[in-house]
Design a protein around this motif. Structure first.
Motif, PDB file in Angstrom:
ATOM      1  N   SER A 247      -8.284 -37.629 -18.925  1.00  6.20           N
ATOM      2  CA  SER A 247      -8.130 -36.187 -18.377  1.00  6.20           C
ATOM      3  C   SER A 247      -6.461 -35.751 -18.756  1.00  6.20           C
ATOM      4  O   SER A 247      -7.091 -34.681 -19.140  1.00  6.20           O
ATOM      5  N   GLY A 248      -6.320 -36.603 -19.171  1.00  8.30           N
ATOM      6  CA  GLY A 248      -4.926 -35.792 -18.579  1.00  8.30           C
ATOM      7  C   GLY A 248      -4.575 -34.756 -17.782  1.00  8.30           C
ATOM      8  O   GLY A 248      -3.313 -34.005 -17.548  1.00  8.30           O
ATOM      9  N   GLN A 249      -5.675 -34.818 -16.702  1.00  7.45           N
ATOM     10  CA  GLN A 249      -5.525 -34.225 -15.439  1.00  7.45           C
ATOM     11  C   GLN A 249      -3.769 -34.387 -14.762  1.00  7.45           C
ATOM     12  O   GLN A 249      -3.944 -35.700 -14.292  1.00  7.45           O
ATOM     13  N   CYS A 250      -3.454 -33.575 -14.165  1.00 12.52           N
ATOM     14  CA  CYS A 250      -2.196 -34.140 -13.201  1.00 12.52           C
ATOM     15  C   CYS A 250      -2.659 -33.794 -11.523  1.00 12.52           C
ATOM     16  O   CYS A 250      -2.919 -33.135 -11.329  1.00 12.52           O
ATOM     17  N   ILE A 251      -2.646 -35.176 -10.877  1.00 15.88           N
ATOM     18  CA  ILE A 251      -3.861 -34.945  -9.639  1.00 15.88           C
ATOM     19  C   ILE A 251      -2.815 -34.617  -8.810  1.00 15.88           C
ATOM     20  O   ILE A 251      -2.956 -34.454  -8.064  1.00 15.88           O
ATOM     21  N   LYS A 252      -1.738 -35.096  -9.148  1.00 20.85           N
ATOM     22  CA  LYS A 252      -0.352 -35.036  -7.985  1.00 20.85           C
ATOM     23  C   LYS A 252       1.176 -34.724  -8.448  1.00 20.85           C
ATOM     24  O   LYS A 252       1.739 -35.505  -9.187  1.00 20.85           O
ATOM     25  N   SER A 253       1.705 -33.469  -7.732  1.00 24.53           N
ATOM     26  CA  SER A 253       2.615 -32.881  -8.277  1.00 24.53           C
ATOM     27  C   SER A 253       4.058 -33.527  -7.092  1.00 24.53           C
ATOM     28  O   SER A 253       3.784 -32.845  -5.657  1.00 24.53           O
ATOM     29  N   ILE A 254       5.232 -34.019  -6.725  1.00 23.44           N
ATOM     30  CA  ILE A 254       6.089 -34.121  -5.645  1.00 23.44           C
ATOM     31  C   ILE A 254       7.127 -33.589  -5.973  1.00 23.44           C
ATOM     32  O   ILE A 254       8.006 -33.620  -7.508  1.00 23.44           O
ATOM     33  N   TYR A 255       7.555 -32.517  -5.282  1.00 22.66           N
ATOM     34  CA  TYR A 255       9.080 -32.116  -5.364  1.00 22.66           C
ATOM     35  C   TYR A 255      10.427 -32.660  -4.679  1.00 22.66           C
ATOM     36  O   TYR A 255      10.134 -32.861  -3.005  1.00 22.66           O
ATOM     37  N   THR A 256      10.550 -33.223  -5.865  1.00 24.41           N
ATOM     38  CA  THR A 256      12.147 -34.198  -5.100  1.00 24.41           C
ATOM     39  C   THR A 256      12.977 -33.171  -4.538  1.00 24.41           C
ATOM     40  O   THR A 256      13.721 -33.629  -3.826  1.00 24.41           O
ATOM     41  N   PHE A 257      13.497 -32.038  -4.804  1.00 22.58           N
ATOM     42  CA  PHE A 257      14.400 -30.917  -3.999  1.00 22.58           C
ATOM     43  C   PHE A 257      15.566 -31.142  -5.569  1.00 22.58           C
ATOM     44  O   PHE A 257      16.863 -30.681  -5.018  1.00 22.58           O
TER      45      PHE A 257
END
Length: 521
Positions: free
Chosen positions: A231-241
């Motif tokens: 689908s091209g969907q971003c299912i999760k974004s992790i912020y790493t600082f």
């Protein structure tokens, strides 16, 4: 030869300038002089060429390479003359025309089957002949507006990341863009594709189809994004600082995501919960490469350091460091205090390293013993990436003198040179991905200025391919000791520095400036 080294240094500076996002007026003037500088350098090399100089090697460089090869050959002859070879030579002398053999006492014996060494030589010769006849078709995938920094292959798809902040999905058989994954606010630096069984586990968590495939992308915006390819969907974004400079998926236990930052930190994230399990200040500079091999993780940094980690989901912190080898061992340190871009590819006890020099370093990560594999016949060559596919070691090479880009193939596990592949106007290769088709043919993707698909054509194909296959005799039997290599390359740099006027125009871009730093600018 001071003028030659001076021109080579200027060309190296220009090549690094060209990959910046934007140029100042002064930098544009320097870049505009590239063709003129190359023409002048070609004339100088022609003037210095003579009966004692081989093509592409200048003066003192050739003498050093000859001396290195002769010294190593003498050492090998004295220390490594195998008894098996002696026995084989005696057996050949006693062979009869009917195929039988006699020993020294005249007794007759039945023919002896080929030794393992002879079989290996025959196999290598057959493989070399096959590659000498190989044909490839090249197709450019157009869509990115900036440098392509990374690429991975998933089935018939290629996923590429660029400094233009996008991740694109390409359907290789039709050479068309399938999806444009926009979401990062900074340049994309790294990609990773988890194995299908781990994709199924995450698909269940997000209530997606079992056949869903995912790709991970890391960026200078300090985020790791997980994309569903269907689908091209971003299912999760992790912020790493931290700005993410490298990324790796480890298929061990429940699975882990490991990120490397531009400040040298490693962070481990659970694949099932996506929670942070460990943060480790592992390196002194940017982590430019992460690769897994079974329960092991290998990390490399811009200052030339290599770390080996054991991974387990049974521990409170999944990573435990087994070994650390600094630049004084790897020979991948920077020049003039400017660090580079180290890329590694592990295989058993060996780790193949590329660090922007003319050779591929080979580190035995258990003992720290270093060797080097010549990937270019002079210090004008730059090795940007190294990779492996079944039976092959692949190294990219870019000649700053003439702008020629090649791919060198070496047979594994012997690391014996096979062939070199090139094409007209082939740009500098900064990333590489490869896989085999259902018919067993090779498909590769190279990235840099352009994203190019290499498709191997069947042997029955009548027309000429787009790739020139050649053998460079200067790369044959050139496995040399790295400590000698490091000393000689450093002396070349020292000589180069002494021959160049130290004014602002000559020193504002160091000769070995970091590709990673250029990507992040």
């Amino acid at each position: 030869m001071g003028e030659v080294r001076k021109l080579q240094k200027k060309l190296r500076q220009i090549e690094n300038l060209e990959i910046k996002i934007s140029l100042t007026p002064e930098e544009k003037v320097k870049v505009s002089k590239k063709a003129e500088l190359r023409s002048t350098l070609a004339e100088l090399l022609l003037q210095h060429s003579g009966p004692q100089q081989t093509q592409g090697i200048v003066g003192k460089e050739e003498d050093k390479m000859k001396r290195q090869v002769e010294e190593v050959k003498e050492q090998l002859v004295v220390a490594c003359r195998p008894a098996l070879k002696i026995a084989r030579e005696e057996r050949r002398e006693n062979e009869r025309s009917d195929g039988s053999q006699t020993d020294g006492r005249g007794e007759t014996h039945l023919p002896v089957s080929p030794s393992a060494e002879e079989q290996e030589d025959a196999e290598f010769k057959s493989r070399r002949q096959t590659w000498e006849k190989a044909k490839f078709r090249l197709r450019t995938l157009e869509g990115h507006s900036d440098i392509i920094t990374c690429a991975v292959a998933v089935d018939n798809l290629v996923i590429s990341g660029s400094r233009d902040t996008t991740v694109k999905v390409w359907h290789v058989p039709t050479a068309t863009e399938q999806r444009n994954l926009g979401g990062h606010s900074g340049g994309v630096t790294c990609l990773s594709a988890p194995p299908p069984e781990y994709c199924r586990r995450l698909a269940h968590v997000f209530d997606l189809a079992d056949k869903e495939r995912f790709v991970l992308s890391g960026s200078t915006d300090c985020c790791v994004r997980i994309w569903a390819l269907s689908s091209g969907q971003c299912i999760k974004s992790i912020y790493t600082f931290n700005a993410v400079s490298s990324l790796c998926f480890i298929p061990e236990g429940e699975g882990f995501i490991v990120t490397g930052s531009d400040a040298g930190k490693l962070q481990v994230w659970s694949w099932s919960s996506l929670e942070n399990w460990q943060s480790e200040n592992a390196h002194l500079d940017a982590v430019t490469t992460l690769q897994s091999q079974g329960p092991l993780l290998f990390s490399g940094s811009a200052e030339g350091c290599v770390c080996v980690w054991e991974v387990s989901d049974k521990w409170t912190e999944p990573l435990r460091r087994l070994h650390i080898w600094g630049p004084e061992v790897t020979g991948c340190g920077g020049v003039d205090g400017v660090n580079g871009r180290l890329i590694l590819s592990p295989r058993g006890d060996r780790v193949f390293l590329s660090c922007g020099k003319a050779s591929i370093r080979i580190l035995n990560w258990r003992t720290g013993v270093m060797t080097r594999l010549t990937n270019h016949s002079s210090t004008a060559g730059v090795t940007d990436c190294v990779n492996q596919i079944p039976g092959l070691l692949i190294g990219s090479c870019f000649d700053i003198t003439n702008g020629e880009s090649t791919i060198n193939l070496f047979s594994l596990p012997q690391c014996k040179y096979l062939v070199s592949l090139t094409s007209s106007d082939l740009p500098r290769i900064l990333c590489f991905a490869a896989w085999l088709t259902a018919s067993g043919d090779h498909r590769w993707v190279t990235g840099g200025r352009n994203l190019i698909v290499w498709e191997q054509l069947p042997g029955s194909f009548k027309k000429r391919g787009d790739v020139i296959v050649r053998r460079d005799s200067r790369l044959v039997d050139c496995l040399l000791e790295s400590d000698r290599d490091s000393e000689d390359e450093q002396s070349e740099v020292d000589d180069d520095e002494e021959s160049i006027p130290q004014d602002a125009s000559e020193t504002e871009e160091p000769a070995s400036s970091s590709w990673l730093r250029c990507v992040l600018q």
